[in-house]
Design an enzyme around this catalytic site. Structure first.
Site, short mmCIF file in Angstrom:
data_model
loop_
_atom_site.label_atom_id
_atom_site.label_comp_id
_atom_site.label_asym_id
_atom_site.label_seq_id
_atom_site.Cartn_x
_atom_site.Cartn_y
_atom_site.Cartn_z
N GLU A 78 0.83 -1.21 0.00
CA GLU A 78 0.00 0.00 0.00
C GLU A 78 0.86 1.25 0.00
OE1 GLU A 78 -2.96 0.33 -1.26
OE2 GLU A 78 -3.90 -0.85 0.33
N GLY A 80 -11.58 3.54 -1.08
CA GLY A 80 -10.38 2.71 -1.20
C GLY A 80 -10.54 1.53 -2.14
N LEU A 81 -11.65 1.51 -2.90
CA LEU A 81 -11.88 0.40 -3.83
C LEU A 81 -11.75 0.85 -5.29
CD1 LEU A 81 -14.90 -1.42 -2.10
CD2 LEU A 81 -12.47 -1.87 -1.82
N SER A 82 -11.17 2.02 -5.49
CA SER A 82 -10.84 2.48 -6.85
C SER A 82 -12.04 2.75 -7.73
CB SER A 82 -9.96 1.48 -7.57
OG SER A 82 -8.80 1.33 -6.89
N GLU A 122 -5.95 10.39 -14.85
CA GLU A 122 -6.08 10.70 -13.41
C GLU A 122 -4.96 11.66 -12.96
OE1 GLU A 122 -8.19 8.40 -11.15
OE2 GLU A 122 -7.74 9.61 -9.39
N ASP A 145 -4.36 0.85 -9.55
CA ASP A 145 -5.81 0.72 -9.66
C ASP A 145 -6.25 0.47 -11.10
OD1 ASP A 145 -5.51 1.43 -7.08
OD2 ASP A 145 -6.62 3.31 -7.20
N TYR A 201 -2.84 12.88 -0.31
CA TYR A 201 -2.19 11.87 -1.15
C TYR A 201 -0.97 12.46 -1.85
CZ TYR A 201 -1.82 8.08 -4.56
OH TYR A 201 -1.37 7.02 -5.31
P1 NG1 Z 1 -7.54 4.36 -3.93
O1 NG1 Z 1 -7.72 5.66 -3.28
O2 NG1 Z 1 -7.78 3.21 -3.06
O3 NG1 Z 1 -8.27 4.23 -5.23
C1 NG1 Z 1 -4.99 5.21 -4.26
C2 NG1 Z 1 -4.26 5.35 -5.58
C3 NG1 Z 1 -3.39 4.10 -5.89
C4 NG1 Z 1 -2.50 3.74 -4.73
C5 NG1 Z 1 -3.34 3.66 -3.44
C6 NG1 Z 1 -2.50 3.44 -2.20
C7 NG1 Z 1 -5.86 6.62 -6.94
C8 NG1 Z 1 -6.75 6.57 -8.11
N1 NG1 Z 1 -5.21 5.51 -6.67
O4 NG1 Z 1 -5.97 4.21 -4.35
O5 NG1 Z 1 -2.62 4.37 -7.06
O6 NG1 Z 1 -1.42 4.62 -4.59
O7 NG1 Z 1 -4.08 4.87 -3.22
O8 NG1 Z 1 -1.76 2.26 -2.30
O9 NG1 Z 1 -5.71 7.65 -6.29
#
Ligand code: NG1
Length: 388
Positions: free
Chosen positions: A32, A128-130, A164, A176, A225
């Site tokens: 992660e 967190g599921l993209s 993105e 993702d 982020y």
């Molecule tokens: P989430 O927020 O779970 O979609 C984000 C990033 C990933 C990765 C994870 C942490 C986006 C679209 N994706 O995922 O690339 O860095 O956090 O491992 O922001």
């Protein structure tokens, strides 16, 4: 969902949509916040997805209806750089994802016909599921279907990531979009985010992946982020003085890191330590999984959560409660937050025969400690984006 979208398409455009595509969300088991550090990740595509029904449009205007927001947006290629609609108003936030995909495909020199589309997703947003990658990969698939070009899935994932990063403005890694494009049913995907080589890792049939949604959503995640990413880049810059030739935290072993960690400002040290240890942890845990040592793999998940909480500081009280309860329940090998953090879901690896009792006990425990009603479900792994 497909039938509902087809009916909405009829209402909006007065005809039946010609095509339908879907692209899944993903859950990440380990690795992660390492994808943007050239590390190793272990996600799986899941049975929650974005569905788009669509037809080619006459002229150059694309019209999209987002069923989840009950809102429409219309744009042309010419208005994309300014992020405006045909009537010069700004694109709504949800439309930045499909518009960003169109922009990235155009930048690649691909032919992108205008379309009429209706879409919806059952990937919960900001959890967190993209959800964002699933929207991006669904629209890459839609335009591929209409235009007839045929890019390999990894190439499509990279274009979704470009949308993105450069259009939406989140400096995310490739995990993702990769998982959404390349998912394989009943498998985890081990991706090397530097070489982009990946392998399927079979999921033992007696295991269940249980996703637990805290129902907490955080705003301003993209700012946090991008700050985490900047801290990692700063660490590489400072560590490249003693460690010549490093390009990313991927190139720093835990031993070398410990030797030079004193050079880093305290907060940067914590962020970088998480990344260095998480890449090492993931490589070792995949070996444990391949050897069937599930307790060792689960321990690595638990250690990952502690590191995200204490070093990377992307957890929140609700994620910590959900994880702590899960880790104490029978049949649970490991539990941790999944995805970027700051709210959203945890991922739990549980003995299949105990998954139902686990979900019930977890929901009850979480509700009594927080007063919130979580959504907990056993997810199935799924194939990547394609025809629906
Ligand atoms: P989430 O927020 O779970 O979609 C984000 C990033 C990933 C990765 C994870 C942490 C986006 C679209 N994706 O995922 O690339 O860095 O956090 O491992 O922001």
């Amino acid at each position: 969902m497909k039938q509902r979208l087809e009916e909405l398409f009829w209402q909006k455009f007065g005809q039946k949509p010609q095509y339908a595509v879907r692209a899944p969300g993903r859950v990440n088991l380990l690795g992660e916040h390492v994808d943007y550090n050239d590390g190793l990740v272990l996600p799986a595509a899941i049975d929650r997805a974005t569905l788009v029904v669509f037809s080619p449009a006459q002229g150059d205007e694309s019209r999209l209806y987002a069923a989840d927001f009950a809102e429409e947006a219309a744009f042309t290629l010419a208005g994309l750089p300014a992020k405006t609609q045909t009537d010069a108003s700004p694109l709504p936030d949800w439309a930045l994802y499909p518009a960003g995909v169109m922009w990235a495909l155009h930048a690649e020199g691909l032919n992108i016909p205008a379309l009429h589309a209706v879409f919806a997703s059952d990937v919960p947003r900001g959890s967190g599921l993209s959800s964002s990658a699933s929207v991006e990969m669904a629209f890459v698939s839609a335009w591929q279907t209409l235009a007839g070009w045929n890019l390999p899935p990894m190439r499509r994932a990279l274009l979704g990531q470009k949308a993105e990063n450069e259009y939406v403005g989140v400096n995310c890694g490739i995990m993702d979009q990769f998982a959404s494009a390349c998912g394989v049913q009943d498998h985890l995907l081990l991706l090397d985010c530097r070489s982009l080589d990946w392998q399927e890792v079979a999921l033992p049939p007696d295991l269940a992946i249980v996703v637990a949604d805290t129902t907490v959503r955080r705003k301003l995640t993209s700012g946090e982020y991008n700050l985490r990413r900047a801290a990692c880049e700063q660490a590489v810059q400072i560590l490249s003085a003693p460690l010549l030739g490093i390009r990313a935290l991927r190139d720093v072993t835990p031993q070398a890191f410990n030797q030079h960690a004193h050079l880093l400002p305290p907060e940067v040290e914590k962020r970088a330590r998480h990344v260095v240890e998480e890449i090492d942890r993931t490589a070792k845990a995949v070996e444990s999984l391949r050897q069937g040592d599930l307790p060792a793999f689960g321990e690595a998940m638990n250690a990952c959560h502690a590191s995200l909480r204490d070093l990377y500081e992307v957890s929140c009280p609700e994620l910590d409660v959900m994880t702590r309860i899960a880790q104490s329940l029978p049949g649970c090998y490991g539990a941790r937050l999944t995805g970027a953090g700051f709210g959203g879901c945890t991922v739990n690896l549980v003995k299949r025969e105990q998954a139902q009792a686990f979900a019930q006990a977890l929901a009850a425990g979480y509700q009594s400690e927080t007063g919130l009603s979580p959504e907990i479900y056993t997810c199935q792994t799924s194939n990547g984006a394609g025809q629906a």
